[in-house]
Design a protein around this motif. Structure first.
Motif, short mmCIF file in Angstrom:
data_model
loop_
_atom_site.label_atom_id
_atom_site.label_comp_id
_atom_site.label_asym_id
_atom_site.label_seq_id
_atom_site.Cartn_x
_atom_site.Cartn_y
_atom_site.Cartn_z
N ASP A 146 -0.43 4.52 -1.00
CA ASP A 146 -1.58 5.25 -0.40
C ASP A 146 -0.77 6.39 0.45
OD1 ASP A 146 -3.21 3.38 -1.09
OD2 ASP A 146 -3.70 2.43 0.68
N HIS A 153 -8.36 5.84 3.67
CA HIS A 153 -6.98 5.21 3.86
C HIS A 153 -6.97 4.90 5.30
CE1 HIS A 153 -5.02 6.97 -0.07
NE2 HIS A 153 -5.85 6.07 -0.35
N ARG A 213 0.94 -1.35 -0.11
CA ARG A 213 0.15 0.11 -0.02
C ARG A 213 0.84 1.20 0.04
NH1 ARG A 213 -4.01 -0.07 4.80
NH2 ARG A 213 -4.13 2.21 3.78
#
Length: 838
Positions: free
Chosen positions: A51, A305, A48
């Motif tokens: 993000d 997020h 991730r």
């Protein structure tokens, strides 16, 4: 022959990006391998990494610092941009740099360091260095150059970062400053209209007094406010805050106390710090953040997020803890006996016979204030405040010290292994700044307040266990902390691993319930000596625990952030609509009223009449918000009904089991205290005491700005008009306090014609000042009488909880009220004294 190693393999290898690979390539590793939990977290982050906002949650001691440094190095290797690691203070920043050295990572401590600028070193610094109105990283509107672009910002101990951020956006004007008096003069009439009593308390310097300047007055006089504050913008106390709030002064809330005027916006405008606001990656490391919403409100993190935290696969990476609340084991165990036990354990006397029988241990006590530290003074080997904390912690890590008290420091302290084997929490830090104190009172019954208190408790309990191989016994003193370990509404807010340890500790506690401290000594020893049965049970309890895969991001908090950003952009009507949409979905009345006040403040810019209507609605949900300019229509006191029936109905709706009743009543009574800084809390607790006893109990002064602090309907045609002076330190009842009680009696007679008004005052003295005129029929609840009353109410709760538990039985409640002389016709005869007239 000497080889040029820079030419060997240089063309074949690209920079390593995966954090685990970076660690594997370190020539001289501090450990052969990363812990499993660290590896899992780093792999999850790497998936991730694009993000913008990522929260990493690991138990205390789970290796978050190493994970954060590896993420920072990965970002540098990828060429994303400069890397900054933010620590709560300089002491912890030094510890992070030491950790980086062990990893062979290059660090810097100066934003102008050439290696940092060239993306060859990780800058390790503090939150304050980045987030302030004169930030060397750049501030919007600053003419000192372009802000630094950052590739990644690692925010360690995210909960501490939030407190710092809020503080950096808060302008605190001390009473000694010329601007304080100028603002007081400007808004005196407005404050007096809100509450004449609070105004007089402010003038008298009563520390517990706090009042928000009405937003409509603040906006209408914005030009005058600017002319008062602007000339001081470069002074100490202003220079680091003014650039962050000066341009949004009209949106700020200004709260007055006898010590300061505090000015702060609804949310920090973090966009004023472009280096943080525009950073490509922002990673938040935390062990105890139970409400992720604050990352959105304070740091403008992306809710989508933040709601997906990165965690290890298991939450079993926590050290061994036994967590006990003595008062929940036996309500008759007093705190003083626990202090004696703590001192004896520090000296190696486990059985309490004053003869050492075991190895002495370090006992660390966390207290929220200097006042709380004073009760430990005769037992403590050391008492440390924040200023000398570093040396105190270092001493604990080097060997046996004894019993050490740490004042108002519940986070940012590592006390591994023998540095702390018995940890005691004696209270929870209370909000100290004016806005937070006002909010704490307004949301005292809201789940939001419980969530924040649980976070502070978790922070404190984490000090003594820093890794999975560590162990520490934890004692929680006082009824408030006892409630937190027993009431399901509190328990559900703890982290998964802490909940598992609390459940295991409760299994132990159940077997010694009702016994004395000898039993507590015995079970503490199981943890301290790492008894195999105890350790095995602890590991089994944690083995199946998993972190929640969903973060707590409250829609109302997200709406609050969006609304503030809209208002800051001049779209105040849209801001009000955004808040209203969130308010519509709330079931919590206190939070509804609190947010409705904020909505009204936005709405005022375009529709003052609608704003006043919104404020009327807000007061109905939460009487602690601002009253509208036109005031609130008086609602007559409810006619008296059967006291026992009302009390039984209230108690049965409030408490689900015997221990909840006993602990809840004790916690309530603990809040009625002689403390000049906690008068509002005492007034609220006194109102709740009246409800527990079956009286119609209200706070007219809080609701209407007139009348007494508290008002109890004792019976048909009989009202108690009660003024609380729990913050007074005078030897006599001064004239203004007597006059205030007399004014409240007159108010009650005007509003409730034909009733008997009984004047009651809580005061540390019962002697009337020479200049005062006693109110006819006046009675005083002195400290001695208050203690008698508390004891009677505690006995009332214990008796109802005994056996089958009959607190919902009207007949049983009637009998106990009568036995304790707590009925409407007896309570203010038994637990009062007549005033002394010189």
């Amino acid at each position: 022959m000497t080889l040029d190693w820079s030419r060997i393999g240089a063309g074949a290898n690209e920079p390593l990006l995966r954090p685990r690979d970076i660690y594997a390539a370190i020539a001289h590793k501090p450990w052969p391998y990363l812990r499993q939990e660290q590896g899992e977290v780093l792999e999850a982050w790497f998936k991730r990494k694009d993000d913008r906002d990522v929260v990493i949650k690991q138990n205390t001691g789970g290796g978050k610092t190493v994970a954060g440094l590896l993420i920072a190095q990965s970002t540098l290797n990828e060429g994303i941009g400069k890397a900054v690691y933010l620590a709560p203070d300089t002491y912890l920043a030094t510890r992070v740099r030491e950790e980086a050295d062990r990893l062979s990572f290059t660090t810097a401590d100066d934003p102008n360091d050439p290696d940092f600028r060239a993306q060859q070193a990780i800058l390790v610094t503090t939150y304050q260095k980045l987030i302030n109105g004169r930030s060397v990283f750049g501030v919007v509107g600053d003419d000192r150059g372009e802000p630094l672009d950052l590739g990644v910002v690692i925010v360690d101990d995210a909960h501490a970062a939030l407190a710092t951020t809020e503080g950096q956006f808060r302008l605190s004007i001390p009473r000694s400053h010329a601007a304080y008096e100028a603002l007081i003069d400007l808004f005196a009439a407005d404050l007096r209209v809100q509450s004449n009593k609070v105004w007089e308390d402010l003038q008298a310097g009563d520390f517990g007094a706090a009042a928000r300047i009405p937003y409509w007055s603040w906006v209408e006089k914005a030009d005058q406010v600017m002319s008062i504050l602007h000339p001081h913008r470069t002074e100490n106390g202003f220079v680091f805050t003014w650039p962050l709030i000066g341009h949004i002064l009209h949106l700020c809330a200004a709260t007055v106390t006898p010590r300061h005027i505090e000015v702060r916006p609804p949310c920090p405008q973090i966009s004023a710090i472009p280096s943080f606001a525009r950073a490509t990656r922002r990673v938040y490391l935390t062990a105890t953040l139970s409400d992720d919403s604050v990352l959105v409100t304070d740091l403008d993190a992306d809710p989508a997020h933040i709601s997906k935290p990165v965690t290890p696969g298991s939450a079993a990476d926590l050290g061994d803890r036994m967590i006990l609340a003595p008062v929940a084991l036996n309500p008759n165990l007093d705190d003083e006996a626990v202090r004696v036990l703590a001192k004896q354990f520090s000296q190696g006397d486990r059985n309490g016979d004053n003869v050492p029988d075991s190895k002495p241990i370090n006992v660390v006590v966390l207290v929220p204030s200097t006042k709380a530290a004073a009760v430990w003074e005769s037992y403590a080997d050391r008492i440390h405040y924040v200023k000398d904390l570093e040396a105190g912690v270092a001493e604990l890590k080097t060997g046996h010290v004894g019993l050490v008290v740490l004042v108002n420091k519940y986070d940012g302290v590592d006390l591994p292994h023998e540095a702390c084997e018995l940890l005691i929490l004696d209270g929870v830090p209370q909000p100290m700044d004016a806005v937070e104190r006002r909010e704490a009172v307004a949301l005292s019954g809201s789940p939001i307040r419980r969530m924040r208190d649980v976070q502070r408790i978790e922070q404190g309990m984490g000090r003594g266990v820093r890794e999975s191989s560590d162990h520490c016994a934890v004692l929680l003193l006082g009824a408030n902390l006892g409630v937190a370990t027993h009431d399901p509404r509190w328990l559900e807010l703890f982290s998964p691993a802490t909940k598992a340890q609390l459940r295991l500790s409760r299994d132990v506690a159940t077997q010694i319930k009702g016994q004395g401290l000898e039993a507590v000594r015995t079970v503490l020893t199981l943890c301290l000596d790492q008894d195999p049965n105890w350790v095995g049970s602890g590991r089994r309890a944690l083995a199946e625990v998993r972190y929640s895969q969903t973060g707590v991001v409250r829609p109302d908090a997200v709406a609050g952030r969006v609304a503030f950003d809209l208002a800051a952009a001049g779209q105040t009507s849209e801001a009000a609509l955004k808040l209203q949409a969130a308010i519509n979905d709330l079931e919590d009345p206190e939070l509804r009223g609190w947010l409705m006040e904020q909505k009204a403040s936005y709405l005022y810019f375009t529709d003052p009449v609608a704003a006043q209507r919104a404020l009327v609605t807000a007061v109905k949900s939460n009487p602690h918000v601002l009253r509208p300019p036109a005031g609130i229509a008086f609602s007559s006191a409810k006619p008296a009904v059967a006291q026992a029936r009302v009390a039984a109905d209230f108690l049965s709706s409030e408490y689900g089991d015997q221990m909840s009743l006993v602990l809840g009543v004790r916690a309530l009574l603990d809040q009625i205290e002689w403390d000049e800084e906690r008068t509002k809390e005492s007034e609220h607790a006194w109102q709740e005491l009246g409800r527990h006893l079956g009286f119609d109990s209200t706070r007219p002064e809080q609701l209407y700005g007139k009348g007494p602090d508290n008002h109890w309907v004792l019976g048909p045609g009989r009202h108690a008009v009660i003024e609380l002076k729990t913050g007074c330190t005078t030897d006599t009842i001064v004239k203004k306090d007597v006059d205030q009680l007399g004014g409240s009696i007159r108010w009650n007679k005007e509003q409730n014609v034909g009733v008997q008004s009984i004047p009651i005052m809580l005061h540390p003295s019962r002697t009337i000042d020479d200049r005062g005129t006693v109110v006819d029929g006046m009675k005083v609840v002195t400290p001695a009488k208050l203690e008698e009353l508390k004891e009677a109410v505690r006995a009332f709760a214990v008796a109802l909880a005994d056996g089958q538990g009959r607190w919902g039985d009207e007949q049983a409640v009637r009998e106990r009220l009568s036995h304790g002389q707590l009925t409407g016709d007896r309570i203010f005869q038994k637990y009062v004294e007549a005033p002394i007239i010189p």
